[in-house]
Design an enzyme around this catalytic site. Sequence first.
Site, PDB file in Angstrom:
ATOM      1  CD  GLU A   1      -5.455   3.551  -7.020  1.00 32.57           C
ATOM      2  OE1 GLU A   1      -6.087   2.759  -6.291  1.00 32.57           O
ATOM      3  OE2 GLU A   1      -4.216   3.565  -7.082  1.00 32.57           O
TER       4      GLU A   1
ATOM      5  NE  ARG B   1      -3.552   0.839  -0.198  1.00 28.82           N
ATOM      6  CZ  ARG B   1      -4.780   1.110   0.232  1.00 28.82           C
ATOM      7  NH1 ARG B   1      -5.555   0.140   0.670  1.00 28.82           N
ATOM      8  NH2 ARG B   1      -5.243   2.348   0.204  1.00 28.82           N
TER       9      ARG B   1
END
Length: 384
Positions: free
Chosen positions: A324, A216
């Site tokens: 995204e 992440r």
Amino acid sequence: MKEFIQVGTILYHKYLSKVKVEDINNDLIKVNAGTKGILEFPLRDFGKVIFIDKKHQNMKFDRTEDYLDFCRNEYKLKKEPQIFNSKLQEEKYIESNRFNKHIYNTMVDLCNFEDIKNNNINLEIIKGKIKMETKSANGNEAAEQISIFEPDKSKLIVDNKKEQEKIKEIIERRKIKHLIHFTRIENLSSILENGLMPISILFDKEICYIGNDRNRLDEMLDCISCSVTFPNYKLFFAFRLKEPSAKWVVIAISKDILFSTNNTAYFCSTNAAALIPKIRKEIYTKAERLEDMFCDNYTAKNGKIIQRRSLQIDDNYTTDPQAEILISGIIDYKYIDYIYFNNQDDVDYYRKTYDTYLLSKFNYKIDQKYFQPRKDYEFWKKEL
């Protein structure tokens, strides 16, 4: 690093609280997280989500080395008290070594977008918090500086409404109906029962899940990553290649989530990890950032300019397949419009292994399209 950390050291994780070091190597650190078992974290997480001292948990450093330097200086101050020749010299030293947030950054952090959307801005509380964080070396409050950055509450709300209207116009013009999120089939029952939860909340509620992206790099652990209209097939393919026996589902989320007062959307024209750690994330809530996701000309990593029209994709497809939208907080299950399975075997497996009742309350079907590359796959493969 080893001057601060060794096997047995207690560290403080932003979301897991105390963890105990079990092993260290050049790139990873293994910790015992109690009921969550042995977990691995990259060393670059230090100063971002893992800290040596509990008091550091509200701080954030761009680089691990910056954090270690801070720790060294802090340790030095504790071990070697300074001797000053005058009060003025002492005050100058204190001022030069204070660790304060910039007033403007503090204002943005305290007056967040959820508050603006909910018309829930208490300026007196905000000013009070800023005063606490902006005391000068001699203890006086920097009142004049605070007044410069005091926001106009009505303007913040009006500006946000204008942004929402612009976002709605883009959504309608491009005929965007859904955001897309893919996940392991093991996670589906929890999602249908509790909604889509970001990592930070899953940890907090101690809900078991199988994660995809361990690193992440966007550091947005309070957000859920979604694509527009079609999955990020490059990432999806990489995960499936890594674990070929795993089963997956693709979830179509209503566009209405973008206007939820309980969530904030961050629009990223490419992979969020390449953008958000470098620039303040609030910038990515703007309508112009959503428009950027459908840009006519895209600059690839190799410097080549890619023209959208050459891709021959639909208006509701992002130019970069890895673009995204990050959605903060829990995505309520009421926003789930469809659940897509790859084949009938996967449907039967889920029903037999996990659940039938919950699934029957949602729209689901088999659609292999969402498990395939985008139709411009060959172009991106060649160009990138």
